[in-house]
Design an enzyme around this catalytic site. Structure first.
Site, PDB file in Angstrom:
ATOM      1  N   ARG A 172       0.864  -1.191   0.000  1.00  0.00           N
ATOM      2  CA  ARG A 172       0.000   0.000   0.000  1.00  0.00           C
ATOM      3  C   ARG A 172       0.894   1.232   0.000  1.00  0.00           C
ATOM      4  O   ARG A 172       1.988   1.214   0.547  1.00  0.00           O
ATOM      5  CB  ARG A 172      -0.838   0.057   1.294  1.00  0.00           C
ATOM      6  CG  ARG A 172      -1.847  -1.029   1.425  1.00  0.00           C
ATOM      7  CD  ARG A 172      -2.646  -0.963   2.733  1.00  0.00           C
ATOM      8  NE  ARG A 172      -1.899  -0.387   3.857  1.00  0.00           N
ATOM      9  CZ  ARG A 172      -2.243   0.727   4.485  1.00  0.00           C
ATOM     10  NH1 ARG A 172      -3.316   1.395   4.148  1.00  0.00           N
ATOM     11  NH2 ARG A 172      -1.516   1.160   5.483  1.00  0.00           N
ATOM     12  N   ARG A 176      -3.422  10.529   1.516  1.00  0.00           N
ATOM     13  CA  ARG A 176      -4.301  11.144   2.513  1.00  0.00           C
ATOM     14  C   ARG A 176      -4.875  12.436   1.917  1.00  0.00           C
ATOM     15  O   ARG A 176      -4.106  13.343   1.595  1.00  0.00           O
ATOM     16  CB  ARG A 176      -3.453  11.459   3.737  1.00  0.00           C
ATOM     17  CG  ARG A 176      -4.205  11.542   4.993  1.00  0.00           C
ATOM     18  CD  ARG A 176      -3.260  11.885   6.113  1.00  0.00           C
ATOM     19  NE  ARG A 176      -2.700  10.726   6.786  1.00  0.00           N
ATOM     20  CZ  ARG A 176      -1.728  10.817   7.684  1.00  0.00           C
ATOM     21  NH1 ARG A 176      -1.188  11.988   7.968  1.00  0.00           N
ATOM     22  NH2 ARG A 176      -1.276   9.745   8.290  1.00  0.00           N
ATOM     23  N   ARG A 249      19.130  -6.056   5.628  1.00  0.00           N
ATOM     24  CA  ARG A 249      19.621  -4.784   5.083  1.00  0.00           C
ATOM     25  C   ARG A 249      20.194  -4.013   6.265  1.00  0.00           C
ATOM     26  O   ARG A 249      19.720  -4.146   7.401  1.00  0.00           O
ATOM     27  CB  ARG A 249      18.497  -3.935   4.467  1.00  0.00           C
ATOM     28  CG  ARG A 249      17.987  -4.415   3.148  1.00  0.00           C
ATOM     29  CD  ARG A 249      18.956  -4.273   2.003  1.00  0.00           C
ATOM     30  NE  ARG A 249      19.182  -2.891   1.591  1.00  0.00           N
ATOM     31  CZ  ARG A 249      20.127  -2.533   0.721  1.00  0.00           C
ATOM     32  NH1 ARG A 249      20.937  -3.445   0.194  1.00  0.00           N
ATOM     33  NH2 ARG A 249      20.268  -1.277   0.361  1.00  0.00           N
ATOM     34  N   ARG A 280      18.195   9.851   4.129  1.00  0.00           N
ATOM     35  CA  ARG A 280      17.599  10.822   5.053  1.00  0.00           C
ATOM     36  C   ARG A 280      18.701  11.572   5.784  1.00  0.00           C
ATOM     37  O   ARG A 280      19.813  11.056   5.952  1.00  0.00           O
ATOM     38  CB  ARG A 280      16.769  10.127   6.142  1.00  0.00           C
ATOM     39  CG  ARG A 280      15.733   9.174   5.656  1.00  0.00           C
ATOM     40  CD  ARG A 280      14.706   8.873   6.733  1.00  0.00           C
ATOM     41  NE  ARG A 280      15.260   8.182   7.898  1.00  0.00           N
ATOM     42  CZ  ARG A 280      14.550   7.750   8.917  1.00  0.00           C
ATOM     43  NH1 ARG A 280      13.244   7.955   8.952  1.00  0.00           N
ATOM     44  NH2 ARG A 280      15.115   7.133   9.941  1.00  0.00           N
ATOM     45  N   GLU A 300      21.900   9.000   6.548  1.00  0.00           N
ATOM     46  CA  GLU A 300      21.659   7.544   6.535  1.00  0.00           C
ATOM     47  C   GLU A 300      21.915   6.962   5.142  1.00  0.00           C
ATOM     48  O   GLU A 300      21.309   7.411   4.165  1.00  0.00           O
ATOM     49  CB  GLU A 300      20.209   7.250   6.935  1.00  0.00           C
ATOM     50  CG  GLU A 300      19.898   7.706   8.343  1.00  0.00           C
ATOM     51  CD  GLU A 300      18.529   7.269   8.839  1.00  0.00           C
ATOM     52  OE1 GLU A 300      18.245   7.502  10.014  1.00  0.00           O
ATOM     53  OE2 GLU A 300      17.735   6.716   8.048  1.00  0.00           O
ATOM     54  N   TYR A 348      10.847  -7.948  11.789  1.00  0.00           N
ATOM     55  CA  TYR A 348      10.902  -6.533  12.102  1.00  0.00           C
ATOM     56  C   TYR A 348       9.731  -6.185  13.027  1.00  0.00           C
ATOM     57  O   TYR A 348       8.582  -6.488  12.712  1.00  0.00           O
ATOM     58  CB  TYR A 348      10.836  -5.642  10.838  1.00  0.00           C
ATOM     59  CG  TYR A 348      10.841  -4.195  11.257  1.00  0.00           C
ATOM     60  CD1 TYR A 348      12.045  -3.546  11.498  1.00  0.00           C
ATOM     61  CD2 TYR A 348       9.646  -3.517  11.521  1.00  0.00           C
ATOM     62  CE1 TYR A 348      12.065  -2.249  11.974  1.00  0.00           C
ATOM     63  CE2 TYR A 348       9.659  -2.219  11.994  1.00  0.00           C
ATOM     64  CZ  TYR A 348      10.865  -1.597  12.217  1.00  0.00           C
ATOM     65  OH  TYR A 348      10.892  -0.316  12.698  1.00  0.00           O
ATOM     66  N   ASP A 350       8.208  -2.826  15.440  1.00  0.00           N
ATOM     67  CA  ASP A 350       8.350  -1.514  16.060  1.00  0.00           C
ATOM     68  C   ASP A 350       8.444  -1.699  17.573  1.00  0.00           C
ATOM     69  O   ASP A 350       8.110  -2.767  18.102  1.00  0.00           O
ATOM     70  CB  ASP A 350       7.141  -0.633  15.708  1.00  0.00           C
ATOM     71  CG  ASP A 350       7.352   0.084  14.375  1.00  0.00           C
ATOM     72  OD1 ASP A 350       8.514   0.277  13.975  1.00  0.00           O
ATOM     73  OD2 ASP A 350       6.349   0.467  13.750  1.00  0.00           O
TER      74      ASP A 350
HETATM   75  C1  LIG Z   1      16.991   1.865  11.654  1.00  0.00           C
HETATM   76  C2  LIG Z   1      15.822   1.518  12.551  1.00  0.00           C
HETATM   77  C3  LIG Z   1      14.899   2.490  12.901  1.00  0.00           C
HETATM   78  C4  LIG Z   1      13.817   2.163  13.727  1.00  0.00           C
HETATM   79  N1  LIG Z   1      12.897   3.130  14.039  1.00  0.00           N
HETATM   80  C5  LIG Z   1      11.851   2.823  14.815  1.00  0.00           C
HETATM   81  C6  LIG Z   1      10.864   3.818  15.133  1.00  0.00           C
HETATM   82  O1  LIG Z   1      10.946   4.985  14.703  1.00  0.00           O
HETATM   83  N2  LIG Z   1       9.823   3.447  15.919  1.00  0.00           N
HETATM   84  C7  LIG Z   1       9.683   2.159  16.405  1.00  0.00           C
HETATM   85  O2  LIG Z   1       8.710   1.899  17.121  1.00  0.00           O
HETATM   86  N3  LIG Z   1      10.616   1.222  16.145  1.00  0.00           N
HETATM   87  C8  LIG Z   1      11.686   1.514  15.358  1.00  0.00           C
HETATM   88  N4  LIG Z   1      12.630   0.544  15.087  1.00  0.00           N
HETATM   89  C9  LIG Z   1      12.495  -0.789  15.716  1.00  0.00           C
HETATM   90  C10 LIG Z   1      13.214  -0.875  17.077  1.00  0.00           C
HETATM   91  O3  LIG Z   1      14.588  -0.604  16.901  1.00  0.00           O
HETATM   92  C11 LIG Z   1      13.023  -2.273  17.646  1.00  0.00           C
HETATM   93  O4  LIG Z   1      11.662  -2.522  17.862  1.00  0.00           O
HETATM   94  C12 LIG Z   1      13.732  -2.528  18.992  1.00  0.00           C
HETATM   95  O5  LIG Z   1      15.008  -1.970  19.057  1.00  0.00           O
HETATM   96  C13 LIG Z   1      13.860  -4.022  19.191  1.00  0.00           C
HETATM   97  O6  LIG Z   1      14.398  -4.326  20.452  1.00  0.00           O
HETATM   98  P1  LIG Z   1      15.069  -5.746  20.695  1.00  0.00           P
HETATM   99  O7  LIG Z   1      15.347  -5.842  22.133  1.00  0.00           O
HETATM  100  O8  LIG Z   1      14.246  -6.802  20.058  1.00  0.00           O
HETATM  101  O9  LIG Z   1      16.410  -5.734  19.815  1.00  0.00           O
HETATM  102  P2  LIG Z   1      17.779  -4.917  19.976  1.00  0.00           P
HETATM  103  O10 LIG Z   1      17.522  -3.511  20.299  1.00  0.00           O
HETATM  104  O11 LIG Z   1      18.572  -5.212  18.763  1.00  0.00           O
HETATM  105  O12 LIG Z   1      18.487  -5.612  21.230  1.00  0.00           O
HETATM  106  C14 LIG Z   1      19.186  -6.827  21.130  1.00  0.00           C
HETATM  107  C15 LIG Z   1      20.425  -6.712  21.977  1.00  0.00           C
HETATM  108  O13 LIG Z   1      21.074  -7.973  22.045  1.00  0.00           O
HETATM  109  C16 LIG Z   1      22.469  -7.762  22.017  1.00  0.00           C
HETATM  110  N5  LIG Z   1      23.109  -8.994  21.561  1.00  0.00           N
HETATM  111  C17 LIG Z   1      23.028  -9.586  20.360  1.00  0.00           C
HETATM  112  N6  LIG Z   1      23.781 -10.692  20.317  1.00  0.00           N
HETATM  113  C18 LIG Z   1      24.349 -10.825  21.542  1.00  0.00           C
HETATM  114  C19 LIG Z   1      25.245 -11.761  22.110  1.00  0.00           C
HETATM  115  N7  LIG Z   1      25.705 -12.812  21.410  1.00  0.00           N
HETATM  116  N8  LIG Z   1      25.639 -11.593  23.384  1.00  0.00           N
HETATM  117  C20 LIG Z   1      25.193 -10.529  24.121  1.00  0.00           C
HETATM  118  N9  LIG Z   1      24.343  -9.607  23.624  1.00  0.00           N
HETATM  119  C21 LIG Z   1      23.916  -9.751  22.348  1.00  0.00           C
HETATM  120  C22 LIG Z   1      22.628  -6.633  21.013  1.00  0.00           C
HETATM  121  O14 LIG Z   1      23.882  -5.976  21.166  1.00  0.00           O
HETATM  122  C23 LIG Z   1      21.450  -5.741  21.381  1.00  0.00           C
HETATM  123  O15 LIG Z   1      21.797  -4.774  22.345  1.00  0.00           O
HETATM  124  C24 LIG Z   1      13.671   0.840  14.213  1.00  0.00           C
HETATM  125  C25 LIG Z   1      14.600  -0.142  13.832  1.00  0.00           C
HETATM  126  C26 LIG Z   1      15.643   0.178  13.000  1.00  0.00           C
HETATM  127  C27 LIG Z   1      16.596  -0.904  12.583  1.00  0.00           C
END
Ligand SMILES: Cc1cc2nc3c(=O)[nH]c(=O)nc-3n(C[C@H](O)[C@H](O)[C@H](O)COP(=O)(O)OP(=O)(O)OC[C@H]3O[C@@H](n4cnc5c(N)ncnc54)[C@H](O)[C@@H]3O)c2cc1C
Length: 365
Positions: A172, A176, A249, A280, A300, A348, A350
């Site tokens: 989509r 708007r 990516r 961006r 970026e 993925y 949020d």
């Molecule tokens: C570029 C980008 C922009 C984004 N923008 C938004 C936004 O505007 N709004 C929104 O709602 N969401 C956004 N998101 C999504 C958001 O980043 C995620 O929802 C959130 O960070 C996920 O949290 P997590 O704990 O699953 O993963 P992560 O934040 O990746 O945490 C995982 C952790 O595990 C650690 N780890 C990995 N392997 C190991 C290991 N072997 N030993 C020890 N530690 C380890 C990593 O270092 C990391 O700190 C965005 C994502 C990206 C990529």
């Protein structure tokens, strides 16, 4: 080493919410994190008094009232509304595509005029079943919006021509027909005052945290440290990549401090022509209405991911999805490990969805 109820791998949002909830229930948690800071990808770093979103701009938005109430117990959120601006060859357009965008594109005023132009452009193209992303996008928004605002940006994001990309990537492209630049439709939106890192620190109160600690070395040294493990690192890494490597990516950020109080007048400015190599520029202070004398910007550059780089966006094509499904089956068979978060599930999410997942995981247990 002390024995814990839970060993939590990763001090990102999933691991931290899980630790917080379990600690509240009286469980003991050890959180290990391979980076030198907590927060995972929502980590914000103080540079010149500005909270810099080190792993990409993060805007909190949700329709989940319970999650909104939850985060508001951890931090005070400001009234930031994401209203990006797009630059195409020195022309400025509001995003998402709305009446401000259409008015600027065609010098028109009413929704009916905009609808007529878009419908005429789509009819002219005479596309049947879209064969690629270009045809898909053209059949959704017509030529002008596609060529000025979609084509170059999407090609930079994927590193490929829109004609070579499958149509399913874009399902989509919302149009708007009101004068509203608010990017998100969710009722709740904002940025935590003081940055995301403080929110994570609050979540981790009561847990033991070890930074600079990689799980794979740690589990060799401390095999019986906890009854259960919560793993939020990459799914394929847990199984030593035995079925193959899951692809992503990634984005390279070039961050600069500039001696001006206001560089671009908006937190998010998209560059939609292909010739500009970045997608961006983020000006971090505008997320919190900063009044510092200097500013910090990040350009970026989307890039192809290779092992060793930061994995950001899972690739949801057939090959990767089928490999991920096989890894998920292995994960389900691991009796004492819970796989969570975006890397641990190769999906993925949020931030609000990650919080919801972590809360539900704790509830189920
Ligand atoms: C570029 C980008 C922009 C984004 N923008 C938004 C936004 O505007 N709004 C929104 O709602 N969401 C956004 N998101 C999504 C958001 O980043 C995620 O929802 C959130 O960070 C996920 O949290 P997590 O704990 O699953 O993963 P992560 O934040 O990746 O945490 C995982 C952790 O595990 C650690 N780890 C990995 N392997 C190991 C290991 N072997 N030993 C020890 N530690 C380890 C990593 O270092 C990391 O700190 C965005 C994502 C990206 C990529």
């Amino acid at each position: 080493m002390k024995h814990y109820d839970y060993l939590i791998v990763g001090a990102g949002l999933f691991g931290s919410v899980f630790a917080h909830e379990m600690t509240k229930k009286g469980a003991s948690c050890l959180v290990i994190e391979k980076r030198n800071h907590v927060g995972g990808n929502i980590y914000t770093e103080d540079i010149e008094g500005i909270n810099v979103h080190k792993y990409g701009a993060h805007i909190f938005h949700t329709s989940d009232k319970e999650v909104w109430d939850y985060v508001n117990t951890l931090a005070e959120f400001n009234h930031y509304i994401n209203s990006p601006v797009a630059v195409y060859k020195n022309e400025l357009y509001n995003l998402p595509f709305n009446m401000n965008t259409f008015s600027k594109l065609w010098g028109i005023r009413t929704p009916q005029e905009a609808k007529d132009i878009i419908a005429a452009q789509i009819a002219d193209l005479n596309i049947g079943e879209p064969q690629n992303l270009e045809e898909q996008a053209l059949s959704l928004v017509g030529r002008d919006v596609y060529e000025k605002l979609v084509k170059g940006y999407t090609e930079k994001q994927w590193g490929r021509d829109c004609k070579e990309l499958p149509s399913f990537i874009i399902k989509r492209l919302p149009l708007r027909f009101i004068y509203d630049n608010n990017y998100f439709n969710d009722p709740y939106q904002g940025i935590p005052k003081g940055g995301y890192t403080n929110l994570i620190i609050k979540l981790l109160e009561g847990s033991d945290v070890l930074l600079n600690t990689d799980y794979f070395a740690f589990r060799q040294e401390h095999p019986g440290v906890a009854d259960k493990t919560v793993y939020t690192g990459p799914l394929d890494a847990y199984f030593d990549y035995r079925l193959g490597i899951l692809q992503y990516r990634t984005v390279r950020f070039e961050t600069e401090v500039l001696p001006t109080d206001n560089y671009q007048g908006n937190a998010v400015v998209n560059y939609t022509e292909r010739e500009v190599p970045y997608t961006r520029i983020i000006e971090h202070k505008h997320f919190e209405f900063g009044t510092q004398p200097s500013t910090v910007i990040s350009r970026e550059y989307p890039e192809e991911w290779k092992p060793g780089m930061e994995p950001y966006y899972p690739i949801n094509d057939e090959e990767n999805e089928s490999l991920a499904a096989q890894y998920r089956a292995l994960a389900e068979a691991e009796p004492d490990t819970i796989f969570g978060g975006r890397l641990g599930t190769y999906r993925y999410y949020d931030m609000d969805k990650v919080i919801r997942l972590a809360l539900d995981t704790v509830k189920e247990m």
